[in-house]
Design a protein around this motif. Structure first.
Motif, PDB file in Angstrom:
ATOM      1  N   HIS A 209       0.837  -1.207   0.000  1.00  0.00           N
ATOM      2  CA  HIS A 209       0.000   0.000   0.000  1.00  0.00           C
ATOM      3  C   HIS A 209       0.869   1.253   0.000  1.00  0.00           C
ATOM      4  O   HIS A 209       0.629   2.190  -0.768  1.00  0.00           O
ATOM      5  N   TRP A 210       1.882   1.284   0.871  1.00  0.00           N
ATOM      6  CA  TRP A 210       2.739   2.466   0.941  1.00  0.00           C
ATOM      7  C   TRP A 210       3.552   2.633  -0.342  1.00  0.00           C
ATOM      8  O   TRP A 210       3.756   3.767  -0.805  1.00  0.00           O
ATOM      9  N   LEU A 211       4.002   1.550  -0.926  1.00  0.00           N
ATOM     10  CA  LEU A 211       4.771   1.648  -2.170  1.00  0.00           C
ATOM     11  C   LEU A 211       3.927   2.254  -3.289  1.00  0.00           C
ATOM     12  O   LEU A 211       4.449   3.000  -4.134  1.00  0.00           O
ATOM     13  N   GLU A 212       2.622   1.970  -3.304  1.00  0.00           N
ATOM     14  CA  GLU A 212       1.741   2.591  -4.287  1.00  0.00           C
ATOM     15  C   GLU A 212       1.634   4.095  -4.048  1.00  0.00           C
ATOM     16  O   GLU A 212       1.691   4.901  -4.989  1.00  0.00           O
ATOM     17  N   ILE A 213       1.477   4.472  -2.777  1.00  0.00           N
ATOM     18  CA  ILE A 213       1.419   5.902  -2.430  1.00  0.00           C
ATOM     19  C   ILE A 213       2.723   6.585  -2.816  1.00  0.00           C
ATOM     20  O   ILE A 213       2.736   7.668  -3.404  1.00  0.00           O
ATOM     21  N   TRP A 214       3.829   5.923  -2.511  1.00  0.00           N
ATOM     22  CA  TRP A 214       5.142   6.519  -2.774  1.00  0.00           C
ATOM     23  C   TRP A 214       5.415   6.671  -4.265  1.00  0.00           C
ATOM     24  O   TRP A 214       6.041   7.653  -4.699  1.00  0.00           O
ATOM     25  N   GLU A 215       4.925   5.734  -5.055  1.00  0.00           N
ATOM     26  CA  GLU A 215       5.130   5.833  -6.498  1.00  0.00           C
ATOM     27  C   GLU A 215       4.416   7.059  -7.063  1.00  0.00           C
ATOM     28  O   GLU A 215       4.979   7.804  -7.887  1.00  0.00           O
ATOM     29  N   ILE A 216       3.184   7.298  -6.602  1.00  0.00           N
ATOM     30  CA  ILE A 216       2.457   8.489  -7.039  1.00  0.00           C
ATOM     31  C   ILE A 216       3.202   9.752  -6.604  1.00  0.00           C
ATOM     32  O   ILE A 216       3.433  10.674  -7.391  1.00  0.00           O
ATOM     33  N   TRP A 217       3.604   9.782  -5.338  1.00  0.00           N
ATOM     34  CA  TRP A 217       4.296  10.956  -4.798  1.00  0.00           C
ATOM     35  C   TRP A 217       5.596  11.232  -5.553  1.00  0.00           C
ATOM     36  O   TRP A 217       5.898  12.379  -5.883  1.00  0.00           O
ATOM     37  N   SER A 218       6.357  10.197  -5.848  1.00  0.00           N
ATOM     38  CA  SER A 218       7.669  10.390  -6.483  1.00  0.00           C
ATOM     39  C   SER A 218       7.540  10.990  -7.879  1.00  0.00           C
ATOM     40  O   SER A 218       8.413  11.740  -8.323  1.00  0.00           O
ATOM     41  N   HIS A 219       6.443  10.699  -8.582  1.00  0.00           N
ATOM     42  CA  HIS A 219       6.231  11.291  -9.906  1.00  0.00           C
ATOM     43  C   HIS A 219       6.055  12.809  -9.796  1.00  0.00           C
ATOM     44  O   HIS A 219       6.596  13.567 -10.606  1.00  0.00           O
ATOM     45  N   TYR A 220       5.301  13.251  -8.788  1.00  0.00           N
ATOM     46  CA  TYR A 220       5.135  14.691  -8.593  1.00  0.00           C
ATOM     47  C   TYR A 220       6.430  15.322  -8.087  1.00  0.00           C
ATOM     48  O   TYR A 220       6.788  16.439  -8.478  1.00  0.00           O
ATOM     49  N   PHE A 221       7.124  14.616  -7.210  1.00  0.00           N
ATOM     50  CA  PHE A 221       8.385  15.132  -6.673  1.00  0.00           C
ATOM     51  C   PHE A 221       9.374  15.413  -7.804  1.00  0.00           C
ATOM     52  O   PHE A 221      10.130  16.390  -7.762  1.00  0.00           O
ATOM     53  N   ALA A 222       9.348  14.580  -8.841  1.00  0.00           N
ATOM     54  CA  ALA A 222      10.258  14.742  -9.970  1.00  0.00           C
ATOM     55  C   ALA A 222       9.965  16.009 -10.772  1.00  0.00           C
ATOM     56  O   ALA A 222      10.808  16.468 -11.543  1.00  0.00           O
ATOM     57  N   LEU A 223       8.755  16.584 -10.583  1.00  0.00           N
ATOM     58  CA  LEU A 223       8.406  17.816 -11.281  1.00  0.00           C
ATOM     59  C   LEU A 223       8.983  19.049 -10.613  1.00  0.00           C
ATOM     60  O   LEU A 223       8.998  20.116 -11.214  1.00  0.00           O
ATOM     61  N   GLY A 224       9.451  18.925  -9.389  1.00  0.00           N
ATOM     62  CA  GLY A 224       9.909  19.991  -8.511  1.00  0.00           C
ATOM     63  C   GLY A 224      10.620  21.132  -9.200  1.00  0.00           C
ATOM     64  O   GLY A 224      10.610  21.226 -10.421  1.00  0.00           O
ATOM     65  N   PRO A 225      11.226  22.067  -8.427  1.00  0.00           N
ATOM     66  CA  PRO A 225      11.309  22.041  -6.970  1.00  0.00           C
ATOM     67  C   PRO A 225       9.956  22.285  -6.298  1.00  0.00           C
ATOM     68  O   PRO A 225       9.155  23.091  -6.782  1.00  0.00           O
ATOM     69  N   LEU A 226       9.731  21.575  -5.198  1.00  0.00           N
ATOM     70  CA  LEU A 226       8.429  21.598  -4.554  1.00  0.00           C
ATOM     71  C   LEU A 226       8.046  22.985  -4.064  1.00  0.00           C
ATOM     72  O   LEU A 226       6.861  23.327  -4.009  1.00  0.00           O
ATOM     73  N   ALA A 227       9.027  23.808  -3.709  1.00  0.00           N
ATOM     74  CA  ALA A 227       8.734  25.142  -3.191  1.00  0.00           C
ATOM     75  C   ALA A 227       8.056  26.024  -4.232  1.00  0.00           C
ATOM     76  O   ALA A 227       7.430  27.029  -3.889  1.00  0.00           O
ATOM     77  N   THR A 228       8.156  25.670  -5.496  1.00  0.00           N
ATOM     78  CA  THR A 228       7.557  26.484  -6.562  1.00  0.00           C
ATOM     79  C   THR A 228       6.474  25.728  -7.330  1.00  0.00           C
ATOM     80  O   THR A 228       6.039  26.179  -8.377  1.00  0.00           O
ATOM     81  N   LEU A 229       6.037  24.592  -6.788  1.00  0.00           N
ATOM     82  CA  LEU A 229       5.087  23.740  -7.497  1.00  0.00           C
ATOM     83  C   LEU A 229       3.700  23.833  -6.853  1.00  0.00           C
ATOM     84  O   LEU A 229       3.564  23.815  -5.632  1.00  0.00           O
ATOM     85  N   SER A 230       2.668  23.974  -7.685  1.00  0.00           N
ATOM     86  CA  SER A 230       1.282  23.931  -7.228  1.00  0.00           C
ATOM     87  C   SER A 230       0.563  22.832  -8.007  1.00  0.00           C
ATOM     88  O   SER A 230       0.518  22.884  -9.241  1.00  0.00           O
ATOM     89  N   VAL A 231       0.021  21.853  -7.282  1.00  0.00           N
ATOM     90  CA  VAL A 231      -0.658  20.732  -7.926  1.00  0.00           C
ATOM     91  C   VAL A 231      -2.008  20.508  -7.257  1.00  0.00           C
ATOM     92  O   VAL A 231      -2.088  20.383  -6.026  1.00  0.00           O
ATOM     93  N   TYR A 232      -3.061  20.493  -8.067  1.00  0.00           N
ATOM     94  CA  TYR A 232      -4.392  20.095  -7.621  1.00  0.00           C
ATOM     95  C   TYR A 232      -4.910  19.154  -8.692  1.00  0.00           C
ATOM     96  O   TYR A 232      -5.159  19.567  -9.822  1.00  0.00           O
ATOM     97  N   GLU A 233      -5.096  17.892  -8.328  1.00  0.00           N
ATOM     98  CA  GLU A 233      -5.458  16.926  -9.356  1.00  0.00           C
ATOM     99  C   GLU A 233      -6.491  15.942  -8.832  1.00  0.00           C
ATOM    100  O   GLU A 233      -6.332  15.350  -7.767  1.00  0.00           O
ATOM    101  N   GLY A 234      -7.563  15.803  -9.593  1.00  0.00           N
ATOM    102  CA  GLY A 234      -8.619  14.865  -9.246  1.00  0.00           C
ATOM    103  C   GLY A 234      -9.312  14.380 -10.506  1.00  0.00           C
ATOM    104  O   GLY A 234      -8.837  14.605 -11.620  1.00  0.00           O
TER     105      GLY A 234
END
Length: 245
Positions: A209-234
């Motif tokens: 379960h956590w590996l699935e969550i982490w895979e999603i998170w890591s894709h967004y993290f790769a878009l960084g830097p997080l301090a300048t990133l705004s993501v709202y997705e549904g």
């Protein structure tokens, strides 16, 4: 959602919740350094109304106002990488961005004490506090005084909590989340949050379960830097913006 929590967040967040089935669970993956706690309370009410159960997934950090939002969740999923934080309101100061209300008050009080002890240090103390006027200081004091009320409003937005449940949780989170932390950046992990009475589900980092969550998170993290990133997705809307000049 990956963003600072500010007034504009409401519209972006609402777009992700529109047309959801309120009889189903809402799982929100959240990363935020914090922001406006009043906005977080509004988001908490929105998330509760949009779902049967509000489940918050915290792969990295949900600090300050993010933690206020977490207080409304039916379930908070965390692992060793996850971090909540003190419920310490942040104040926007021109040319500095958001700063901790508690830190701002301590800085001003410290400067006043230093000038009282050594009047010739007035110029240097004033320079270090440039941009902080009496109105900003009073706003910081008012916001800090309201911290407990904000926490109660978020906790009360949980659709299944009784008045007794609300009173109990307000008491158990007060010390670790409001009174004890000396720094806005203090780490409150899954163990500490669970001990404070929050509905934490702790997952091993290698669990499927956590590996699935982490895979999603890591894709967004790769878009960084997080301090300048705004993501709202549904399901209805997808907004990914980079504010990096």
């Amino acid at each position: 959602m990956i963003d600072q929590i500010v007034p504009d967040t409401i519209t972006h967040f609402a777009e992700t919740l529109m047309e959801l089935d309120p009889t189903k669970d809402l799982h929100l993956l959240l990363h935020t350094p914090g922001g406006d706690g009043e906005v977080a309370v509004r988001m908490a009410r929105m998330a509760q109304e949009a779902s049967a159960r509000f489940v918050l997934l915290v792969p990295d950090t949900a600090k300050s106002a993010g933690t206020v939002l977490a207080l409304a969740a039916h379930e908070i999923v965390m692992a060793a990488t996850s971090d909540l934080g003190p419920i310490d309101p942040q104040i926007f100061v021109a040319d500095r961005g958001f700063v901790s209300a508690k830190d701002l008050i301590v800085a001003v009080d410290g400067a006043i004490a230093a000038v009282n002890a050594q009047p010739d240090t007035f110029a240097i103390q004033a320079a270090m506090l440039a941009g902080i006027d009496a109105t900003t200081l009073q706003f910081a004091r008012s916001a800090l005084a309201r911290t407990g009320d904000l926490a109660r409003q978020a906790i009360s937005s949980h659709s299944d909590r009784t008045p007794a449940d609300i009173d109990t949780l307000c008491k158990t989170i007060a010390q670790p989340f409001i009174e004890s932390p000396r720094s806005h950046h203090a780490v409150i992990g899954a163990h500490e949050a669970e001990a404070a009475g929050l509905p934490i589900t702790r997952l091993p980092m290698q669990s499927p379960h956590w590996l699935e969550i982490w895979e999603i998170w890591s894709h967004y993290f790769a878009l960084g830097p997080l301090a300048t990133l705004s993501v709202y997705e549904g399901a209805r809307a997808s907004l990914i913006l980079s504010n990096d000049a």
